[in-house]
Design an enzyme around this catalytic site. Structure first.
Site, PDB file in Angstrom:
ATOM      1  CB  VAL A 127      39.155  39.187  45.194  1.00 58.06           C
ATOM      2  CG1 VAL A 127      38.685  39.586  46.536  1.00 58.06           C
ATOM      3  CG2 VAL A 127      39.595  37.667  45.161  1.00 58.06           C
TER       4      VAL A 127
ATOM      5  CG  ASP B 273      46.573  28.129  45.760  1.00 60.75           C
ATOM      6  OD1 ASP B 273      47.419  27.387  45.372  1.00 60.75           O
ATOM      7  OD2 ASP B 273      46.340  29.048  45.425  1.00 60.75           O
TER       8      ASP B 273
ATOM      9  N   GLY C 285      42.840  35.788  38.871  1.00 56.96           N
ATOM     10  CA  GLY C 285      43.450  35.007  38.210  1.00 56.96           C
ATOM     11  C   GLY C 285      42.488  34.083  37.406  1.00 56.96           C
ATOM     12  N   GLY C 286      43.010  32.837  37.193  1.00 57.47           N
ATOM     13  CA  GLY C 286      42.122  31.894  36.813  1.00 57.47           C
ATOM     14  C   GLY C 286      40.975  31.402  37.567  1.00 57.47           C
ATOM     15  CG  MET C 287      41.473  29.755  40.862  1.00 49.09           C
ATOM     16  SD  MET C 287      41.197  28.150  40.044  1.00 49.09           S
ATOM     17  CE  MET C 287      42.682  27.655  40.189  1.00 49.09           C
TER      18      MET C 287
ATOM     19  CE  LYS D 219      38.419  33.645  43.876  1.00 51.89           C
ATOM     20  NZ  LYS D 219      39.709  33.096  44.055  1.00 51.89           N
TER      21      LYS D 219
ATOM     22  CG  LEU E  29      40.423  44.023  46.774  1.00 43.91           C
ATOM     23  CD1 LEU E  29      39.860  43.414  47.927  1.00 43.91           C
ATOM     24  CD2 LEU E  29      41.286  45.411  47.147  1.00 43.91           C
ATOM     25  N   GLY E  30      42.257  41.682  43.026  1.00 43.13           N
ATOM     26  CA  GLY E  30      43.217  40.671  42.506  1.00 43.13           C
ATOM     27  C   GLY E  30      42.157  39.675  41.769  1.00 43.13           C
TER      28      GLY E  30
END
Length: 310
Positions: free
Chosen positions: A29, A147, A24-26, A44, A21-22
């Protein structure tokens, strides 16, 4: 994570990963299938932006893992319609990073909604008040989001906003900078005090909420520049241009987008102002801030000019 039949990726022997689903750096998901309860979930794996953290800073990696678990467990105790529900935490033990299993919200994100055009001030106020309610619930148990931005506000199919990605708060505080000195995430919605290195507090989340509402009604971000460094400089030094389409939201944005965190109104006051806008009472009388407090250059002054009485 194990491999099931036909190469299926299964977490904890129970959650079958289906679609990314998506990420990034974290971390990443996924939409997954709960093979026990036969329902779709979001899952996640929270990872630090530096893949080698466990090698060059094993103690830092251990503390990060513990903090992510602590915050995820705290959030799992929050029953709030505007906070994403955490169903399960997969903890593989020392040397691993946890997987957080959450409800799957199917209505897209606020970022998707704003991609189709701006909101009216009243529509934005409704969304903002519900996101504020989620923040207050988190703040009450000692968790700051850090965030708040349109991509982290999911929408149910009935339009109700749900705040997600609290796990980033743990990562952001534990590893504010990567080993190479790169900032985690984008600075667009970060409060000036957090950009300058202060850990901030609940009032920093209110700045982010206000900036999100500004973008929602104006349909552009006033401080976003061509590079991350330029955006950081703008957040720290430049005035926010007065909104032209915010209508009754203008006074609230004016009061929140000030660089001195202590000068921002409380969450209770923000909730009252949003309620007045939603109920059609219009904007309260223009606000004049207190004299700037002593502090770093640019702090204690309004981020954009404050309306004066006629």
């Amino acid at each position: 994570m194990s491999q099931g039949e036909s190469g299926r990726q299964i977490v904890d022997g129970r959650f079958e990963l289906e679609v990314r689903l998506g990420g990034g750096g974290m971390g990443t998901v996924w939409r997954a299938r709960d093979l026990v309860l036969h329902r779709s979930v979001a899952i996640k794996e929270v990872r630090p932006p530096d893949a080698g953290l466990a090698e060059y800073d094993p103690e830092g990696a251990r503390l990060l893992r513990e903090r992510v678990l602590r915050e995820a467990r705290a959030l799992a105790r929050i029953e709030h319609p505007n906070v994403v529900t955490i169903h399960h935490i997969v903890d593989g033990g020392p040397g691993t990073y946890p997987w957080i299993v959450m409800e799957l919200v199917n209505g897209g994100s606020l970022a998707d909604r704003l991609g189709r055009g701006p909101m009216t001030p009243v529509e934005a106020a409704r969304t903002g008040r519900e996101v504020l309610s989620a923040l207050r619930a988190a703040h009450a148990v000692g968790i700051e989001h850090r965030d708040v931005k349109p991509a982290n506000v999911l929408l149910r199919t009935n339009g109700r906003p749900v705040l997600t990605d609290f796990g980033i708060a743990a990562v952001r505080e534990s590893t504010a900078l990567t080993a190479t000195g790169s900032l985690i995430g984008t600075p667009d919605y970060m409060a000036p005090e957090r950009v300058s290195g202060d850990s901030g507090g609940p009032e920093s989340d209110l700045w982010s909420l206000a900036m999100m509402l500004y973008v929602a009604v104006e349909n552009h971000h006033p401080l976003r520049r061509g590079t991350t460094l330029a955006t950081l400089a703008a957040v720290l030094q430049e005035q926010v241009p007065p909104p032209s389409k915010a209508g009754p939201l203008t006074d609230l944005l004016t009061r929140l987008l000030v660089r001195d965190p202590a000068a921002r109104p409380s969450a209770e006051t923000v909730d009252r102002m949003l309620a007045e806008i939603i109920e059609g009472h219009g904007s309260p009388s223009p606000y004049r801030p207190a004299p700037p407090a002593a502090g770093p250059p640019g702090f204690g002054a309004p981020a954009f000019p404050v309306p004066q009485d006629a």
